[in-house]
Scaffold this active site. Structure first.
Site, short mmCIF file in Angstrom:
data_model
loop_
_atom_site.label_atom_id
_atom_site.label_comp_id
_atom_site.label_asym_id
_atom_site.label_seq_id
_atom_site.Cartn_x
_atom_site.Cartn_y
_atom_site.Cartn_z
N CYS A 2 29.29 44.24 29.76
CA CYS A 2 28.43 43.60 28.78
C CYS A 2 28.69 42.11 28.73
CB CYS A 2 28.68 44.21 27.39
SG CYS A 2 28.62 46.02 27.35
N ILE A 53 27.27 52.18 30.29
CA ILE A 53 28.05 52.85 31.33
C ILE A 53 28.60 54.18 30.83
CG2 ILE A 53 30.05 52.66 32.86
CD1 ILE A 53 27.84 50.68 33.55
N GLY A 76 33.75 45.15 28.88
CA GLY A 76 34.73 45.74 29.78
C GLY A 76 34.81 47.24 29.66
N SER A 363 35.80 47.97 43.81
CA SER A 363 36.11 46.99 44.85
C SER A 363 37.58 47.09 45.25
CB SER A 363 35.81 45.57 44.36
OG SER A 363 36.89 45.07 43.59
N GLY A 364 37.94 46.39 46.32
CA GLY A 364 39.32 46.38 46.80
C GLY A 364 40.09 45.14 46.40
#
Length: 634
Positions: A2, A53, A76, A363-364
């Protein structure tokens, strides 16, 4: 994921205009297209934009606590919210929703500021306690989520997820900070201890600030740090087993979502490891996305495709070409401040691609910082060994002389480019590493800037805060201090800023499992030989992942998410490079030497030298200044 906004009066309880909060929220609609809200009370106002989410219908914000005693806006995810909710419910808390936002409110009411240490997640939030009349602003440990702040002339504090929200407030003073230009020229981004506008702050990673209506804004308080002062003693096999368990926990905890979820896949160690563990934990094929380049030497799509086939993912790929340079103005508006990490362009493209298929992507990011995967960290480890063999009184004259005599050979194979190494060995470890981090050293910055700029900059140098950070680091070795600088300075200022702005511009939530704080703390205790072994970085994580990935993925030379800017600036973008500083915003500042910039552009276009990084930096600075209000340049 957000975006948040707020206004807080520190000198009384003046009313807050909801329309101002609405305007601050409207400019970040991309961060939260699924919902919006504004709440005001005497002396305070909170605004929110929501990307749904978890608990899609049940957790609108701003959110009140169950008893109405506190209000929250939150950006978050708290990955351990279910465990915390059980603990808080056992202590008497009542919950109306199934999401993590309400858990933050209950945790504050039960533990106070101590609640921060219990959260495993990425977050920036503002929590107003109506009884105590205090506002808590907090940011996660590593700085995954941003929070910008400014104190206005009337004593009010305004804050938001992005700088553009503060710019939407008419009382914000708009003056460019010349020290931010110095920082940007050194690093290619404006670090978290600075902002492009004088008076604007970024709440540091792992810090909070507690505001009151009857007191001036206090300094930020650090609530978390990573320490390299201890070393774990265990057999390599035991360390592998422990690391694998940590990796599995980090990945699976970030797979919780009530919307489609996938992963970025470059074909390198880190993203491939995340995808492997996602595939292990998922009953359905993992959705993966990759971006390739139209310069074959930098294209990793074949590696990504091989990993995708190995784990049976639903794979999607796209190619970035020189034509994507037309995105530069859009990039400028994403970042608000000048930002010259050229990998932002393909990162945005892969976020766009991912958003066509998912709402959340893992992601990495983070493994290089935590496990010593960067080439510069491996070099630092070697250089520190050399420094230990040569007395300090001999190093400076010997290596300094050799470094000055050795030719600068950007065109040569990497092992023959010894000039930088020799100059680094002439300095202490901290100064040598800061030299490796910078894009433009002090000499080049001085050559490119005018006396007018130097008079404004005075004796400040961009390197000094990083040197101070490294020298005060809780660390035992030069490698420790280098990694500490990467985690505390480069990671939040560059990597995480890039991922946050580009993913949010695509209305995509990006999650970084390799930045789980338990994983970071474990890595910081590893012996150096488990991080760098015989010139190979990330040794333990590569050994651990051998059970999932072939050696040609784990041990091939690191490429990184590199954009072919050097080739572009000699081809379709050569004209753009040659025009930098000749007219327009950069020229109007009076701070840059246009003739010297033209020399760099001509030298690069001819192939005599590689000045792509500094030229790209100047292009992004030019465009960024042009994007800001012209009154900033008065």
């Amino acid at each position: 994921m957000c975006g948040i906004a707020g206004i807080f009066h520190t000198q009384g309880l003046k009313p807050v205009d909801p329309a101002r909060l609405q305007a601050m929220g409207d400019v970040i609609a991309h961060r939260g297209p699924d919902g919006e809200g504004v709440w005001t009370a005497p002396g305070v106002g909170l605004g929110h934009r929501r990307l749904s989410i978890i608990d899609l219908a049940g957790s609108p914000q701003p959110m009140a606590s169950h008893d109405g005693g506190a209000m929250l806006v939150f950006n978050g995810e708290i990955y351990n919210y279910r465990e915390l909710r059980q603990e808080l419910r056992a202590a008497g808390a009542t919950f109306r929703t199934d999401g993590d936002s309400e858990v933050i409110l209950a945790a504050w009411q039960h533990w106070g500021v101590g609640c921060l240490e219990r959260f495993n997640g990425m977050f920036a939030f503002a929590l107003y306690d109506l009884r105590a009349r205090t506002l808590l602003l907090a940011r996660d440990r590593l700085g995954v989520k941003p929070l910008h702040m400014a104190t206005l002339a009337d004593g009010s504090v305004i804050f938001g997820s992005e700088l553009k929200q503060l710019l939407a407030h008419p009382m914000l003073r708009r003056t460019i900070d010349p020290l931010a230009i110095e920082d940007f020229m050194a690093w290619g981004f404006v670090p978290d201890h600075r902002a492009i506008l004088t008076g604007v702050e970024k709440l540091p990673a792992g810090h909070y600030r507690l505001l009151r209506h009857d007191a001036s804004p206090p300094p930020s308080v650090r609530w978390w740090d990573v320490s390299f002062t201890e070393r774990v003693t265990a057999r390599e096999k035991d360390l592998e087993a422990h690391l694998l368990e940590r990796l599995r926990q980090a990945v699976t905890s970030r797979m919780a979502a009530d919307v489609p979820l996938g992963a970025f896949l470059s074909g390198g160690v880190d993203s491939s490891s995340v995808v492997a563990l996602m595939a292990e934990a998922s009953a359905d094929p993992v959705k993966t996305c990759s971006i390739g380049f139209d310069v074959a030497a930098l294209d990793e799509t074949s590696w990504a495709g091989a990993v995708a086939r190995q784990f049976g993912t639903e794979h999607h790929a796209r190619t970035v070409s020189a034509g994507d340079f037309t995105l530069v103005d859009r990039l400028v508006t994403m970042f608000d401040e000048p930002f010259a990490d050229a990998s932002a362009l393909p990162t945005f493209r892969v976020c766009e691609l991912a958003r066509e298929h998912v709402t959340v992507a893992l992601s990495g990011d983070g493994a290089d910082e935590a496990f010593a995967g960067y080439r510069r960290q491996v070099f630092q480890h070697r250089e520190e060994q050399v420094r230990g063999l040569v007395p300090a009184g001999l190093r400076a004259p010997l290596f300094g002389m050799l470094g000055r005599l050795y030719p600068k050979a950007d065109w040569a194979p990497r092992p023959l480019r010894a000039k930088t190494t020799l100059l680094s060995l002439a300095e202490d470890g901290e100064a040598g590493y800061v030299r490796a981090l910078s894009v433009a050293g002090p000499g080049l910055r001085d050559a490119l800037t005018t006396p007018e700029f130097k008079a404004l900059r005075k004796d400040y140098r961009a390197e000094q805060p990083v040197l101070d950070l490294m020298r005060a680091a809780p660390a035992r070795s030069g490698l420790d201090r280098a990694q500490y600088a990467d985690l505390k300075f480069m990671l939040p200022g560059d990597i995480l800023t890039k991922v946050d702005r580009t993913s949010m511009a695509a209305s995509l939530e990006a999650r970084e499992p390799l930045l789980d704080h338990r994983l970071i703390e474990f890595a910081a205790r590893l012996p150096e030989a488990m991080r760098v072994h015989r010139g190979t970085g990330k040794w333990l994580i590569k050994r651990t992942m051998r059970r999932y990935l072939p050696d040609d993925v784990l041990f091939r030379p690191k490429m990184g998410f590199v954009t072919p800017i050097a080739a572009w600036l000699r081809g379709p973008l050569a004209g753009e490079a040659g025009a930098i500083g000749q007219s327009g915003p950069l020229a109007r500042t009076g701070w840059f030497d246009a003739a010297r910039i033209r020399e760099l552009a001509d030298s690069h276009a001819s192939g005599r030298a590689d000045h792509s990084r500094i030229l790209w930096q100047l292009i992004m600075l030019e465009r960024s200044l042009g994007c800001l209000d012209s009154s900033l340049l008065a």
